[in-house]
Design an enzyme around this catalytic site. Structure first.
Site, mmCIF file in Angstrom:
data_model
loop_
_atom_site.group_PDB
_atom_site.id
_atom_site.type_symbol
_atom_site.label_atom_id
_atom_site.label_comp_id
_atom_site.label_asym_id
_atom_site.label_seq_id
_atom_site.Cartn_x
_atom_site.Cartn_y
_atom_site.Cartn_z
ATOM 1 C CB THR A 17 2.434 3.473 -10.463
ATOM 2 O OG1 THR A 17 1.548 2.651 -9.694
ATOM 3 C CG2 THR A 17 2.047 3.383 -11.925
ATOM 4 C CB THR A 19 10.422 6.960 -10.294
ATOM 5 O OG1 THR A 19 10.233 5.738 -9.574
ATOM 6 C CG2 THR A 19 11.485 7.792 -9.591
ATOM 7 C CE1 TYR A 96 0.990 5.138 12.242
ATOM 8 C CE2 TYR A 96 3.243 4.686 11.535
ATOM 9 C CZ TYR A 96 1.877 4.476 11.394
ATOM 10 O OH TYR A 96 1.399 3.637 10.425
ATOM 11 N N GLY A 103 5.953 4.865 5.283
ATOM 12 C CA GLY A 103 6.506 5.142 3.960
ATOM 13 C C GLY A 103 6.960 6.574 3.797
ATOM 14 C CG ASP A 105 4.375 7.327 0.009
ATOM 15 O OD1 ASP A 105 4.740 6.835 1.100
ATOM 16 O OD2 ASP A 105 3.527 6.772 -0.721
ATOM 17 C CG ASP A 125 -0.384 10.226 -2.466
ATOM 18 O OD1 ASP A 125 -0.837 10.137 -3.620
ATOM 19 O OD2 ASP A 125 0.830 10.400 -2.238
#
Length: 253
Positions: A17, A19, A96, A103, A105, A125
């Site tokens: 959404t 930056t 993992y 991602g 983030d 998040d």
């Protein structure tokens, strides 16, 4: 705030959404030096204009939008480090199998939790999507072991309007009752309480699987809204993602 010294590091959180751009000087986040732009508006010209007056010698980016990342790498006048699971520094390890799909983030959030919080811990998040990232100890080391992705609050609200003939677009607000007296109220209650219930149910399920009352660290725009619905140790950390990017930046010095 006055122009930061030219040896600053530029940290960039390139999300779906918005930056966000933040400067770091001598390992410390300069909270007064935060700028942002809608991600859909990222162009070489818009980024150059946004960074006017800032001096920095390098940049570290956590990006989940490949086309925007290309623009940022093209326009930045300095060496650029891109944070990924493969470039994530010590001490965070990964158990993992889908590592290449993780991602940036989520990597940043997990790294910040691994360094700054007691484990096990769930980083939540709350943005366009909601990510739940679980960091636990494996062989006495912090380890990312997986998580959950679900729709965000605005995504849920928008889907009702987009996918029905007559339901309106609503402005989100905290409801004061549980029975709506008109369509908008009914939607606001359903979205808010339904979203809070989804988040709390996922947290409860993760804790049951861990057999631990894992701590929660919330970040993102809806953290304040959802925190009261959660139990146990809950921390709101608005700079969690940037803290992770900063840790990666320090490690790459």
């Amino acid at each position: 705030m006055s122009c930061p010294p030219p040896d600053s590091t530029l940290l960039i959180d390139n999300s779906n959404t918005r930056t966000k751009f933040l400067l770091m000087q001598e390992g410390q986040l300069l909270h007064g030096c935060m700028r942002s732009i809608p991600t859909v508006e990222i162009t070489p010209a818009s980024v150059a204009a946004l960074l006017t007056g800032w001096s920095f010698r390098r940049a570290v980016i956590a990006s989940v939008v490949p086309c925007a990342l290309e623009v940022l790498q093209e326009v930045l006048p300095c060496p650029v480090t891109v944070l990924t699971a493969e470039t994530c520094p010590h001490p965070l390890e990964f158990d993992y199998p889908g590592l290449k799909t993780l991602g940036a983030d989520r990597v940043a959030n997990a790294l910040a939790v691994a360094v700054e919080y007691a484990l096990p811990c769930i980083a939540i998040d709350l943005g366009t999507a909601v990510t739940f990232d679980v960091i636990a100890e494996r062989n006495h080391r912090p380890c990312f072991i997986g998580g959950v992705i679900s729709p965000g609050l605005m995504t849920l609200a928008g889907s009702l309007h987009r996918n029905t003939a007559r339901l309106p677009q609503i402005a989100l607000s905290k409801p004061t009752q549980s029975i709506g007296r008109n369509t908008r109220e009914a939607m606001q209650i359903g979205v808010h309480l339904g979203f809070a219930g989804m988040v709390s149910t996922i947290v409860r399920s993760i804790r049951n699987e861990l057999a631990s009352e894992a701590g929660l660290v919330l970040t993102g725009g809806d953290a304040e809204l959802i925190a009261p619905h959660l139990t146990g140790k809950v921390t709101i950390d608005p700079y969690l993602t940037f803290n992770g990017i900063a840790l990666a930046a320090r490690a790459s010095e």
